[in-house]
Design a protein around this motif. Structure first.
Motif, PDB file in Angstrom:
ATOM      1  N   GLY A 268      10.544   7.038  -1.466  1.00 29.39           N
ATOM      2  CA  GLY A 268       9.806   5.854  -0.993  1.00 29.39           C
ATOM      3  C   GLY A 268      10.473   4.640  -1.397  1.00 29.39           C
ATOM      4  N   PHE A 269       9.612   3.421  -1.651  1.00 21.51           N
ATOM      5  CA  PHE A 269       9.989   2.400  -1.906  1.00 21.51           C
ATOM      6  C   PHE A 269       9.137   1.811  -3.161  1.00 21.51           C
ATOM      7  CE2 PHE A 269      10.621   2.957   2.191  1.00 21.51           C
ATOM      8  CZ  PHE A 269      11.818   2.826   2.634  1.00 21.51           C
ATOM      9  N   LEU A 270       9.733   1.229  -4.172  1.00 23.01           N
ATOM     10  CA  LEU A 270       9.099   0.653  -5.176  1.00 23.01           C
ATOM     11  C   LEU A 270       8.809  -1.051  -4.850  1.00 23.01           C
ATOM     12  CD1 LEU A 270       7.917   0.158  -7.977  1.00 23.01           C
ATOM     13  CD2 LEU A 270      10.073  -0.074  -9.006  1.00 23.01           C
ATOM     14  N   LEU A 271       7.682  -1.419  -5.020  1.00 19.04           N
ATOM     15  CA  LEU A 271       7.320  -2.890  -4.420  1.00 19.04           C
ATOM     16  C   LEU A 271       6.532  -3.502  -5.685  1.00 19.04           C
ATOM     17  CD1 LEU A 271       6.083  -2.295  -0.629  1.00 19.04           C
ATOM     18  CD2 LEU A 271       8.407  -2.728  -1.531  1.00 19.04           C
ATOM     19  N   PHE A 272       6.716  -4.881  -5.870  1.00 14.97           N
ATOM     20  CA  PHE A 272       6.024  -5.637  -6.598  1.00 14.97           C
ATOM     21  C   PHE A 272       5.144  -6.548  -5.712  1.00 14.97           C
ATOM     22  CE2 PHE A 272      10.113  -4.700  -8.607  1.00 14.97           C
ATOM     23  CZ  PHE A 272       9.410  -3.957  -9.760  1.00 14.97           C
ATOM     24  N   LEU A 273       3.848  -6.306  -5.850  1.00 12.45           N
ATOM     25  CA  LEU A 273       2.768  -7.271  -5.150  1.00 12.45           C
ATOM     26  C   LEU A 273       1.750  -7.908  -5.735  1.00 12.45           C
ATOM     27  CD1 LEU A 273       2.310  -4.713  -2.244  1.00 12.45           C
ATOM     28  CD2 LEU A 273       3.725  -6.745  -2.334  1.00 12.45           C
ATOM     29  N   PRO A 274       1.326  -8.994  -5.464  1.00 18.36           N
ATOM     30  CA  PRO A 274       0.410  -9.641  -6.208  1.00 18.36           C
ATOM     31  C   PRO A 274      -1.005  -8.888  -5.941  1.00 18.36           C
ATOM     32  CG  PRO A 274       1.314 -11.262  -4.641  1.00 18.36           C
ATOM     33  CD  PRO A 274       1.788  -9.777  -4.303  1.00 18.36           C
ATOM     34  N   ARG A 275      -1.904  -8.697  -7.401  1.00 16.74           N
ATOM     35  CA  ARG A 275      -2.806  -7.717  -7.075  1.00 16.74           C
ATOM     36  C   ARG A 275      -3.945  -8.207  -5.942  1.00 16.74           C
ATOM     37  NH1 ARG A 275      -5.422  -4.092 -10.223  1.00 16.74           N
ATOM     38  NH2 ARG A 275      -3.837  -4.148 -11.804  1.00 16.74           N
ATOM     39  N   ALA A 276      -3.939  -9.431  -5.803  1.00 19.02           N
ATOM     40  CA  ALA A 276      -5.013  -9.923  -4.761  1.00 19.02           C
ATOM     41  C   ALA A 276      -4.643  -9.353  -3.095  1.00 19.02           C
ATOM     42  CB  ALA A 276      -4.900 -11.416  -4.696  1.00 19.02           C
ATOM     43  N   GLU A 277      -3.349  -8.948  -3.047  1.00 22.73           N
ATOM     44  CA  GLU A 277      -3.068  -8.335  -1.814  1.00 22.73           C
ATOM     45  C   GLU A 277      -3.397  -6.755  -1.666  1.00 22.73           C
ATOM     46  OE1 GLU A 277       1.000  -9.620  -0.697  1.00 22.73           O
ATOM     47  OE2 GLU A 277       0.628 -11.974  -1.189  1.00 22.73           O
ATOM     48  N   LEU A 278      -3.829  -6.331  -2.682  1.00 18.01           N
ATOM     49  CA  LEU A 278      -4.081  -4.963  -2.457  1.00 18.01           C
ATOM     50  C   LEU A 278      -5.521  -4.645  -1.988  1.00 18.01           C
ATOM     51  CD1 LEU A 278      -1.293  -5.006  -4.224  1.00 18.01           C
ATOM     52  CD2 LEU A 278      -2.328  -2.727  -5.069  1.00 18.01           C
ATOM     53  N   ARG A 279      -5.759  -3.845  -1.200  1.00 18.86           N
ATOM     54  CA  ARG A 279      -7.170  -3.253  -1.134  1.00 18.86           C
ATOM     55  C   ARG A 279      -7.137  -1.771  -1.706  1.00 18.86           C
ATOM     56  NH1 ARG A 279      -9.291  -4.910   4.834  1.00 18.86           N
ATOM     57  NH2 ARG A 279      -8.802  -7.038   4.657  1.00 18.86           N
ATOM     58  N   VAL A 280      -7.654  -1.745  -3.116  1.00 24.51           N
ATOM     59  CA  VAL A 280      -7.936  -0.230  -3.761  1.00 24.51           C
ATOM     60  C   VAL A 280      -8.870   0.509  -3.028  1.00 24.51           C
ATOM     61  CG1 VAL A 280      -8.177   0.700  -5.872  1.00 24.51           C
ATOM     62  CG2 VAL A 280      -7.163  -1.491  -5.890  1.00 24.51           C
ATOM     63  N   LEU A 281      -8.534   1.618  -2.707  1.00 27.65           N
ATOM     64  CA  LEU A 281      -9.449   2.679  -2.221  1.00 27.65           C
ATOM     65  C   LEU A 281     -10.231   3.529  -3.190  1.00 27.65           C
ATOM     66  CD1 LEU A 281      -7.145   3.896   0.666  1.00 27.65           C
ATOM     67  CD2 LEU A 281      -8.790   2.163   0.839  1.00 27.65           C
ATOM     68  N   ASN A 282     -11.307   4.220  -2.844  1.00 27.01           N
ATOM     69  CA  ASN A 282     -11.920   5.057  -3.942  1.00 27.01           C
ATOM     70  C   ASN A 282     -11.512   6.576  -3.645  1.00 27.01           C
ATOM     71  OD1 ASN A 282     -13.740   3.010  -4.876  1.00 27.01           O
ATOM     72  ND2 ASN A 282     -14.923   3.168  -2.928  1.00 27.01           N
ATOM     73  N   MET A 283     -10.446   6.842  -2.607  1.00 25.56           N
ATOM     74  CA  MET A 283     -10.388   8.196  -2.528  1.00 25.56           C
ATOM     75  C   MET A 283      -9.307   8.580  -3.742  1.00 25.56           C
ATOM     76  SD  MET A 283      -6.993   8.370   0.134  1.00 25.56           S
ATOM     77  CE  MET A 283      -8.074   7.489   1.580  1.00 25.56           C
ATOM     78  N   SER A 284      -9.136   9.685  -4.015  1.00 30.24           N
ATOM     79  CA  SER A 284      -8.377  10.264  -5.122  1.00 30.24           C
ATOM     80  C   SER A 284      -6.864  10.176  -4.777  1.00 30.24           C
ATOM     81  CB  SER A 284      -8.885  11.746  -5.492  1.00 30.24           C
ATOM     82  OG  SER A 284      -8.652  12.426  -4.307  1.00 30.24           O
ATOM     83  N   VAL A 285      -6.001  10.522  -5.769  1.00 35.38           N
ATOM     84  CA  VAL A 285      -4.495  10.464  -5.578  1.00 35.38           C
ATOM     85  C   VAL A 285      -4.298  11.656  -4.736  1.00 35.38           C
ATOM     86  CG1 VAL A 285      -2.406  10.401  -6.673  1.00 35.38           C
ATOM     87  CG2 VAL A 285      -4.188   9.139  -7.728  1.00 35.38           C
ATOM     88  N   GLU A 286      -4.943  12.666  -5.085  1.00 38.90           N
ATOM     89  CA  GLU A 286      -4.838  13.983  -4.086  1.00 38.90           C
ATOM     90  C   GLU A 286      -5.011  13.916  -2.815  1.00 38.90           C
ATOM     91  OE1 GLU A 286      -6.154  18.613  -4.176  1.00 38.90           O
ATOM     92  OE2 GLU A 286      -7.077  17.321  -5.636  1.00 38.90           O
ATOM     93  N   ASP A 287      -6.175  13.223  -2.394  1.00 38.55           N
ATOM     94  CA  ASP A 287      -6.663  12.973  -1.044  1.00 38.55           C
ATOM     95  C   ASP A 287      -5.398  11.935  -0.345  1.00 38.55           C
ATOM     96  OD1 ASP A 287      -8.698  14.684  -1.011  1.00 38.55           O
ATOM     97  OD2 ASP A 287     -10.227  12.897  -1.612  1.00 38.55           O
ATOM     98  N   GLY A 288      -4.918  10.933  -1.222  1.00 39.47           N
ATOM     99  CA  GLY A 288      -3.895  10.242  -0.671  1.00 39.47           C
ATOM    100  C   GLY A 288      -2.931  10.749  -0.342  1.00 39.47           C
ATOM    101  N   LEU A 289      -2.210  11.914  -1.262  1.00 33.96           N
ATOM    102  CA  LEU A 289      -0.941  12.538  -0.881  1.00 33.96           C
ATOM    103  C   LEU A 289      -1.273  13.382   0.070  1.00 33.96           C
ATOM    104  CD1 LEU A 289       0.007  13.174  -4.686  1.00 33.96           C
ATOM    105  CD2 LEU A 289       0.999  11.971  -3.113  1.00 33.96           C
ATOM    106  N   LYS A 290      -2.571  14.081   0.181  1.00 35.98           N
ATOM    107  CA  LYS A 290      -2.643  14.763   1.242  1.00 35.98           C
ATOM    108  C   LYS A 290      -2.673  14.197   2.968  1.00 35.98           C
ATOM    109  CE  LYS A 290      -5.849  18.136  -0.767  1.00 35.98           C
ATOM    110  NZ  LYS A 290      -7.391  18.554  -0.776  1.00 35.98           N
TER     111      LYS A 290
END
Length: 234
Positions: free
Chosen positions: A187-209
């Motif tokens: 994948g890719f490592l990115l550096f982003l302003p926190r304000a540009e992120l939309r944090v989800l409530n799903m777990s990391v496991e669900d995200g990987l699925k």
């Protein structure tokens, strides 16, 4: 009174719809895929576990006396047990004064070897971060606009940007890892302003699925059909 003719009393069998066999085939096909869905994950998991055990046994075998070789093949997993015991004993020995002294000497020598020092330093820092839990790596799933505005993708927050990279920005920056699909190990490592992120409530496991299934598996979300814009965590 005359008895009715047998031919007259015979009721012909009701003809089945033309597409009845298509319904049976569709049901059998559904059962077949349901069987795959049930057995494939279990079979693949056991197969990979067995291959890992055999791999560990083969790696340990050359370091043992010839008299132990038959024991390894007779008891699957013996090599894996030896590795676990060896790592535990190593950790116990390095916890003492003599062990810490040996580790410091090893660090001193490896840190001054060309090429090796870069690899050793990176690997050591990664394992220290993962095992000592110094960072909240892969603890949150977020949506970011990548590779361009208007296109959203799943990313994993790996920490808050620090060091020299942080010094080039006035706002708070976040390290995010954008995995490739369906192989999240690259994948890719990115550096982003926190304000540009939309944090989800799903777990990391669900995200990987979701990443592994290319979006076929979607975790349950109990917020309703009309999903409001998610707040940004600070």
């Amino acid at each position: 009174m005359t008895k009715p003719n047998s031919a007259e009393t015979h009721h012909p069998e009701t003809p089945k719809p033309k597409g009845w066999h298509l319904g049976v085939m569709a049901r059998l096909r559904a059962y077949f895929f349901a069987g795959i869905l049930v057995t494939a994950p279990v079979s693949i998991s056991f197969y990979l576990a067995w291959q890992f055990i055999k791999f560990m046994d083969n790696q340990v075998a050359p370091f043992l006396p010839p008299t132990f070789h038959n024991l390894i093949w007779d008891i699957p997993g013996f090599g894996l047990v030896m590795v676990v015991v060896g790592l535990t004993v190593t950790g116990f020995l390095t916890a003492g004064f003599a062990g810490r002294l040996i580790v410091r000497i090893s660090d001193f020598v490896l840190a001054r070897m060309p090429v090796i020092r870069s690899i050793y330093s990176a690997v050591k820092q990664i394992f220290e971060t993962m095992l000592a839990q110094k960072a909240n790596a892969f603890r949150e799933v977020a949506l970011i606009q990548y590779p361009r505005q208007g296109v959203w993708t799943i990313a994993f927050i790996t920490g808050t940007t620090a060091g020299e990279v942080k010094g080039h920005f006035d706002e708070e920056m976040v390290n995010v890892y954008v995995p490739t699909t369906p192989n999240p190990t690259s994948g890719f490592l990115l550096f982003l302003p926190r304000a540009e992120l939309r944090v989800l409530n799903m777990s990391v496991e669900d995200g990987l699925k979701m990443v592994l299934s290319t979006g076929i598996i979607v975790p349950d979300w109990h917020g309703g059909e009309d999903q409001p814009e998610l707040p940004i965590r600070t």
